[in-house]
Design a protein around this motif. Structure first.
Motif, short mmCIF file in Angstrom:
data_model
loop_
_atom_site.label_atom_id
_atom_site.label_comp_id
_atom_site.label_asym_id
_atom_site.label_seq_id
_atom_site.Cartn_x
_atom_site.Cartn_y
_atom_site.Cartn_z
N TYR A 28 -0.07 -21.21 24.11
CA TYR A 28 0.74 -20.00 24.31
C TYR A 28 0.07 -18.79 23.67
O TYR A 28 -0.04 -17.74 24.30
CB TYR A 28 2.15 -20.20 23.73
CG TYR A 28 3.09 -20.92 24.67
CD1 TYR A 28 3.93 -20.23 25.51
CD2 TYR A 28 3.12 -22.31 24.70
CE1 TYR A 28 4.79 -20.89 26.38
CE2 TYR A 28 3.97 -22.99 25.55
CZ TYR A 28 4.80 -22.26 26.40
OH TYR A 28 5.64 -22.93 27.26
N LEU A 29 -0.39 -18.94 22.44
CA LEU A 29 -1.01 -17.82 21.75
C LEU A 29 -2.29 -17.40 22.46
O LEU A 29 -2.55 -16.20 22.62
CB LEU A 29 -1.28 -18.17 20.29
CG LEU A 29 -1.83 -17.02 19.44
CD1 LEU A 29 -0.86 -15.84 19.40
CD2 LEU A 29 -2.11 -17.51 18.03
N GLU A 30 -3.07 -18.36 22.89
CA GLU A 30 -4.31 -18.03 23.61
C GLU A 30 -4.00 -17.25 24.88
O GLU A 30 -4.67 -16.27 25.20
CB GLU A 30 -5.08 -19.31 23.95
CG GLU A 30 -6.38 -19.06 24.68
CD GLU A 30 -7.10 -20.33 25.10
OE1 GLU A 30 -7.75 -20.29 26.17
OE2 GLU A 30 -7.00 -21.36 24.40
N MET A 31 -2.97 -17.67 25.61
CA MET A 31 -2.63 -16.97 26.85
C MET A 31 -2.09 -15.57 26.57
O MET A 31 -2.39 -14.62 27.30
CB MET A 31 -1.61 -17.78 27.67
CG MET A 31 -1.35 -17.18 29.04
SD MET A 31 -2.83 -16.99 30.08
CE MET A 31 -3.17 -18.70 30.48
N LYS A 60 11.30 -20.35 23.88
CA LYS A 60 11.34 -21.16 22.65
C LYS A 60 10.01 -21.08 21.90
O LYS A 60 9.98 -20.96 20.67
CB LYS A 60 11.64 -22.62 22.98
CG LYS A 60 13.07 -22.88 23.40
CD LYS A 60 13.25 -24.33 23.78
CE LYS A 60 14.60 -24.53 24.44
NZ LYS A 60 14.75 -25.89 24.99
N MET A 61 8.91 -21.14 22.63
CA MET A 61 7.60 -21.10 21.99
C MET A 61 7.30 -19.72 21.41
O MET A 61 6.70 -19.60 20.34
CB MET A 61 6.51 -21.52 22.98
CG MET A 61 6.67 -22.96 23.43
SD MET A 61 6.67 -24.12 22.06
CE MET A 61 5.05 -24.78 22.22
N ILE A 62 7.72 -18.68 22.09
CA ILE A 62 7.55 -17.32 21.57
C ILE A 62 8.31 -17.17 20.26
O ILE A 62 7.80 -16.58 19.30
CB ILE A 62 8.00 -16.28 22.62
CG1 ILE A 62 7.02 -16.24 23.78
CG2 ILE A 62 8.16 -14.90 21.98
CD1 ILE A 62 7.51 -15.49 24.99
N LYS A 87 -5.99 -11.91 15.72
CA LYS A 87 -7.14 -12.57 15.10
C LYS A 87 -7.22 -14.04 15.52
O LYS A 87 -8.27 -14.53 15.93
CB LYS A 87 -7.01 -12.44 13.57
CG LYS A 87 -8.15 -13.01 12.79
CD LYS A 87 -7.92 -12.74 11.31
CE LYS A 87 -8.77 -13.63 10.45
NZ LYS A 87 -8.46 -13.50 9.03
N LEU A 88 -6.10 -14.74 15.42
CA LEU A 88 -6.07 -16.15 15.78
C LEU A 88 -6.22 -16.33 17.29
O LEU A 88 -6.92 -17.23 17.76
CB LEU A 88 -4.79 -16.81 15.28
CG LEU A 88 -4.68 -18.32 15.49
CD1 LEU A 88 -5.89 -19.07 14.92
CD2 LEU A 88 -3.40 -18.84 14.84
#
Length: 154
Positions: A28-31, A60-62, A87-88
């Motif tokens: 999710y974060l990568e996208m 939910k993931m957000i 950054k991540l």
């Protein structure tokens, strides 16, 4: 860690993968980061479409990413990355690209995206750096690259 074989889950239980984020949260974060290279924000429904999941799952993931301080969000609104999230996210996308480039370089064509998506969650940062180093070495040494390519044809 002991020298006995384990299942993937067994290694996880021993603490081999010490990431604070689950593989799903990393995806999710990568996208979100990928999208941030084009737009400063993303909507939950767009993220869900990009990852082929339901809006409720993305929501939910957000929320979880928000609890880690990686995104700012308003329920049913827009999502933006925090500085730490950027950054991540950049690290995650870079890791993805290094693995994808390396697999392409060694001739992987079958289900490459699936392999990258699976590998990126279990590989160590040090191994990713070594993959990049080897890739760079071959690119900088065309004579050795040519020998490798000829050897590979045998």
């Amino acid at each position: 860690m002991d020298n006995k074989f384990h299942t993937v889950r067994g290694y996880e239980l021993q603490g081999y993968n010490k990431n604070m984020l689950t593989p799903a949260l990393e995806d999710y974060l990568e996208m979100i980061y990928r999208n941030s290279l084009k737009e400063t924000y993303i909507r939950t429904n767009v993220l869900a479409q990009l990852l082929n999941v339901k809006d409720s799952s993305a929501s939910k993931m957000i929320k979880k990413l928000g609890e880690f301080g990686l995104v700012n969000y308003v329920k049913y609104g827009i999502v933006t990355l925090t500085d730490e999230g950027k950054k991540l996210g950049e690290f995650l996308l870079n890791r993805h690209n290094i693995i994808e480039n390396f697999l392409t370089f060694i001739g992987c064509t079958e289900d490459k995206l699936i392999q990258v998506e699976l590998i990126e969650h279990i590989i160590t940062t040090d191994t990713v750096k070594n993959m990049q180093t080897l890739y760079d070495f071959f690119k900088s040494n065309k004579d050795i690259l040519e020998k490798y390519m000829n050897y590979k044809k045998c």
